[in-house]
Write an enzyme that holds these catalytic residues in place. Structure first.
Site, short mmCIF file in Angstrom:
data_model
loop_
_atom_site.label_atom_id
_atom_site.label_comp_id
_atom_site.label_asym_id
_atom_site.label_seq_id
_atom_site.Cartn_x
_atom_site.Cartn_y
_atom_site.Cartn_z
N GLN A 107 0.85 -1.19 0.00
CA GLN A 107 0.00 0.00 0.00
C GLN A 107 0.88 1.24 0.00
O GLN A 107 1.62 1.48 0.96
CB GLN A 107 -0.90 -0.03 1.23
CG GLN A 107 -1.58 1.26 1.60
CD GLN A 107 -2.11 1.22 3.02
OE1 GLN A 107 -2.23 0.16 3.62
NE2 GLN A 107 -2.38 2.38 3.59
N GLY A 108 0.84 2.03 -1.07
CA GLY A 108 1.68 3.21 -1.19
C GLY A 108 0.91 4.49 -0.94
O GLY A 108 0.40 5.10 -1.89
N SER A 152 1.79 6.87 2.27
CA SER A 152 2.65 7.87 2.93
C SER A 152 3.81 8.29 2.02
O SER A 152 4.31 7.52 1.20
CB SER A 152 3.21 7.30 4.23
OG SER A 152 2.18 7.05 5.16
N GLU A 198 -7.34 -0.87 7.81
CA GLU A 198 -6.03 -0.92 8.44
C GLU A 198 -6.12 -0.67 9.94
O GLU A 198 -5.30 -1.17 10.72
CB GLU A 198 -5.11 0.12 7.79
CG GLU A 198 -3.67 0.05 8.25
CD GLU A 198 -2.77 1.00 7.50
OE1 GLU A 198 -1.55 0.80 7.53
OE2 GLU A 198 -3.28 1.94 6.88
#
Length: 387
Positions: free
Chosen positions: A135-136, A138, A253
């Site tokens: 998961q990109g 930040s 999350e």
């Protein structure tokens, strides 16, 4: 990774969750000797490979497909069935799901926001253990404030050109694909100018640089995208609608992932209790109370997902409870194990204990900091004034 022969396709009886739990527990007991568990002293990469092999075995027997709709490669059932499987795997002593956590973080949101045909092509690859995802979100200058991100997506023919850097990306060093949140609109549009893409990390222009953590693992990485072309079909949802996808991912999350995590923490608490003396009974009692509060709260997220709903801001209490429960558990481990936790003179698997203790310090940061969770609770759940 070997592929088991004879993948199961016939339906399970999913009408009775208790009976389903019993069936899965029995299957684990019957196949225990042949299922990979991973050696705690093996390298991080070797442990992940063992976990991929276990996922492949679960897929071949049909279990990994339960909890997902048939039109995306599943065998029916709901998030409740997935939660039961994670419970039983932990009770049977199998390692934490780690790199397959995105089955609960990314996949539920992708199921809702992405084209069913495309997602149906991708999900079985993760369910088989053939691929790992990450998961990109930040960036070096955009952590808690995601809407200030600078990674851009620019139209180019039947696709987009993505450029920018993502940081602190879990599992990127081992992953094949990444759900990337980028800016396709102007900075002034803030969250309304964001879009989400599912990017093949083997594409030209992608560079992944592992970040060695204090606990010695390479779970995190920095990912740079330099003019990476992504087809329009790999955009998750509509252009400019990435923020709604991101909110649902963050909800998972912070809440659904908490269920996955607490199964592991309860198993660790059992190990500690076996060596604890009566003098530390009050400490262990507090730990158990924390964990069961976390279990009860995260169960709400599981039930919501089973009902087709995301928790939204109501996910914040689960993340807050996870932070305190995990850190208090490993503080108790430091008290109970004493100098052995540092020196390892008489402690089996001391490396695993040290690795997990150090990881517990990061729980108050990933998935939204402790302070962000408190602000969310105050603003959205308690209705307190904010400046």
């Amino acid at each position: 990774m070997s592929t088991p022969v004879g993948v199961r396709t016939q339906p399970f009886d999913l009408s009775d969750v208790v009976a389903f739990r019993t069936s899965f527990r029995q299957w684990l007991a019957d196949h225990e000797a042949g299922l990979p568990r991973g050696e705690s002293r093996a390298s991080f990469a070797a442990r992940l490979e063992s976990l991929r092999s276990l996922q492949n075995e679960l897929y071949a027997a049909g279990w990994a497909r339960i909890g997902w709709p048939e039109h995306v490669g599943g065998l029916g059932g709901s998030a409740v069935h997935r939660a039961v499987m994670y419970d039983e795997l932990a009770l049977a002593g199998f390692p934490t799901r780690s790199a397959f956590e995105h089955l609960e973080i990314l996949a539920p949101a992708m199921l809702v926001h992405w084209d069913g045909r495309k997602f149906g092509e991708m999900l079985p690859r993760l369910l088989r253990g053939e691929e790992l995802w990450c998961q990109g979100f930040s960036e070096p200058d955009a952590g808690s404030d995601l809407v200030s991100m600078r990674t851009t997506g620019t139209r180019d023919g039947e696709g987009y050109r993505i450029s920018g850097t993502k940081c602190w990306t879990s599992w990127a060093a081992f992953a094949d694909r990444c759900a990337v949140l980028v800016r396709t609109g102007s900075p002034e549009e803030r969250h309304r100018g964001l879009s989400a893409f599912f990017v093949d990390l083997r594409s030209d222009g992608v560079e992944v640089r592992p970040i060695r953590q204090a606990n010695g693992t390479d779970e995190l990485a920095e990912v740079t995208f330099e003019d990476v072309w992504v087809p329009e079909s790999d955009r998750i949802g509509e252009e400019g609608k990435g923020w709604s996808f991101a909110l649902d991912v963050l909800s998972c999350e912070r809440a659904a992932f908490a269920w996955l995590r607490q199964t592991r923490l309860l198993a660790v608490a059992d190990q500690l209790a076996a060596t604890a003396t009566p003098a530390v009974a009050p400490v262990m009692g507090d730990v158990v109370l924390d964990l069961f509060a976390l279990r009860a709260t995260s169960a709400q997220a599981v039930l919501a997902l089973a009902d087709g709903r995301f928790m939204g801001p109501a996910a914040a209490p689960s993340k807050s409870l996870l932070t305190s429960a995990e850190q208090n558990l490993y503080d108790a481990a430091q008290l109970i194990l004493g100098p052995d936790l540092v020196l390892g003179t008489d402690l089996p698997d001391v490396g695993a204990w040290q690795e997990d203790y150090l990881f517990s310090r990061a729980v108050s940061i990933y998935g939204g900091t402790r302070q962000i969770q408190y602000m969310t609770i105050a603003r959205f759940l308690l209705g307190l004034p904010h400046g």
